[in-house]
Enzyme design. Structure first.
Site, PDB file in Angstrom:
ATOM      1  N   ASP A 155       0.853  -1.187   0.000  1.00 19.50           N
ATOM      2  CA  ASP A 155       0.000   0.000   0.000  1.00 19.50           C
ATOM      3  C   ASP A 155       0.896   1.246   0.000  1.00 19.50           C
ATOM      4  O   ASP A 155       1.775   1.373  -0.836  1.00 19.50           O
ATOM      5  CB  ASP A 155      -0.958  -0.068   1.194  1.00 19.50           C
ATOM      6  N   TYR A 171      -1.871  11.420   1.723  1.00 21.40           N
ATOM      7  CA  TYR A 171      -2.718  11.744   0.574  1.00 21.40           C
ATOM      8  C   TYR A 171      -2.730  13.254   0.322  1.00 21.40           C
ATOM      9  O   TYR A 171      -2.751  13.698  -0.834  1.00 21.40           O
ATOM     10  CB  TYR A 171      -4.140  11.258   0.817  1.00 21.40           C
ATOM     11  N   HIS A 190      -7.138  -6.554  -0.749  1.00 28.67           N
ATOM     12  CA  HIS A 190      -6.044  -5.596  -0.614  1.00 28.67           C
ATOM     13  C   HIS A 190      -5.005  -5.972   0.440  1.00 28.67           C
ATOM     14  O   HIS A 190      -3.805  -5.832   0.205  1.00 28.67           O
ATOM     15  CB  HIS A 190      -6.624  -4.219  -0.296  1.00 28.67           C
TER      16      HIS A 190
END
Length: 331
Positions: free
Chosen positions: A106, A236, A301
């Protein structure tokens, strides 16, 4: 697990918490969101039992790592994140150990790709999971591009406004938020609509899969209840700034040996164009030393937690190729 040692190391202006187990060549495990060092517990035990030294930090803004100004997303650029792990390797690598093995997932994979781009001299070999390397597009900022494709409710776009999603998650509670993230199996994009972050059933009970226990959730939730989610969100929020700072590396390649692993239900694998990019030569062009791509079936994931036995063997089998002259205790 009980043999894992914990310490704090001062690196790059922050106090980084690390978990460590085993003796031998060092493997740096880099976690993603919303995770911590704990996400690597299965891999640490396995690799330590096979003659390696597993080191897993809480990254900047996460868990027990402190000192980063969480109210300033500009302090969470890729240069900061890679700077942290480079400094960590310098601080804890063994005598004469100029290079280490690296495993990422990730956001940890993104950090590891950039680590390999900035400092290939520090990495023996890399196993990355879930997130492929995508070269910098000089024509559009990443958040702008994602917004154009997915819209304002796409999770990365929603997170951009400081405090907004934090307030929504606070109402749901850290445990509920973590259960939603860690059990997410929809191969489509993740949306967080305003006021109903995980849809109309955001408060409905979630049945945990066999690979994720209430104790695991409690461990994560305890840390996130203390720190909140802002540290992770800043990764982010700094995407566009990192894009600006990475201009010198436009069209650069990843020049370390790589194995890439992804689940076929992973939302990243199912993003538009990703499968063709991986399987039709695009990834190999920018990662010329890519040696293997593994796609695990019916896996989502959080691949290393869902299928730890398979992932452990993939990591060990790949790194063993680069451990010439080193005799593992169990092969």
């Amino acid at each position: 697990m009980e043999k894992i040692e914990h310490k704090t190391v001062s690196v790059n202006g922050i106090d980084m918490h690390i978990a460590e187990l085993g003796q031998g060549p060092m493997i740096l495990f880099i976690h993603g969101f919303p995770e911590l060092w704990y996400t690597w517990r299965h891999q640490m035990v396995y690799m330590a039992s096979h003659g390696y030294r597993a080191v897993a930090p809480d990254l900047r803004g996460f868990g027990d790592t402190t000192g980063a100004p969480v109210n300033d997303p500009s302090k969470f650029t890729m240069l900061h994140l890679v700077g942290d792990v480079v400094a960590l390797v310098e601080a804890v690598a063994g005598p004469g150990e100029d290079k280490v093995f690296v495993v990422g997932h990730d956001w940890g994979a993104i950090v590891a790709w950039n680590f390999a781009m900035y400092r290939p001299d520090k990495i023996k070999a890399l196993v990355n999971m879930s997130v492929v390397y995508t070269p910098r597009n000089p024509k559009i900022k990443p958040v702008d591009g994602l917004r154009a494709v997915y819209g304002d409710d796409y999770y990365i776009c929603r997170i951009q406004e400081p405090g907004e999603v934090e307030a929504e998650f606070s109402k749901l509670g850290a445990k509920s938020v973590l259960k939603h993230f860690l059990t997410y199996r929809n191969p489509g994009p993740l949306y967080l609509p305003k006021g109903k972050a995980f849809g109309d059933n955001g408060n409905d009970p979630i049945v945990l899969p066999s690979w994720l226990s209430e104790e695991d959730i409690d461990f994560y939730a305890n840390k996130y209840e203390q720190t909140g989610f802002t540290g992770g969100f800043n990764y982010y929020r700094a995407l566009n700034v990192s894009w600006e700072l990475n201009a010198p590396w436009t069209k650069d390649q990843i020049k370390v040996p790589v194995k890439f692993i992804v689940g076929d239900l992973d939302l990243t694998y199912n993003a538009p164009g990703t499968k063709d990019y991986i399987h039709k030569g695009g990834l190999k062009k920018v990662v010329p030393l890519l040696q293997e791509v593994v796609v695990l079936k019916d896996v989502a994931h959080f691949i290393h937690e869902e299928k730890p036995d398979e992932i452990n063997k993939h990591i060990h089998g790949f790194f063993r190729k680069f451990s010439a002259g080193f005799s593992c205790s169990t092969l």
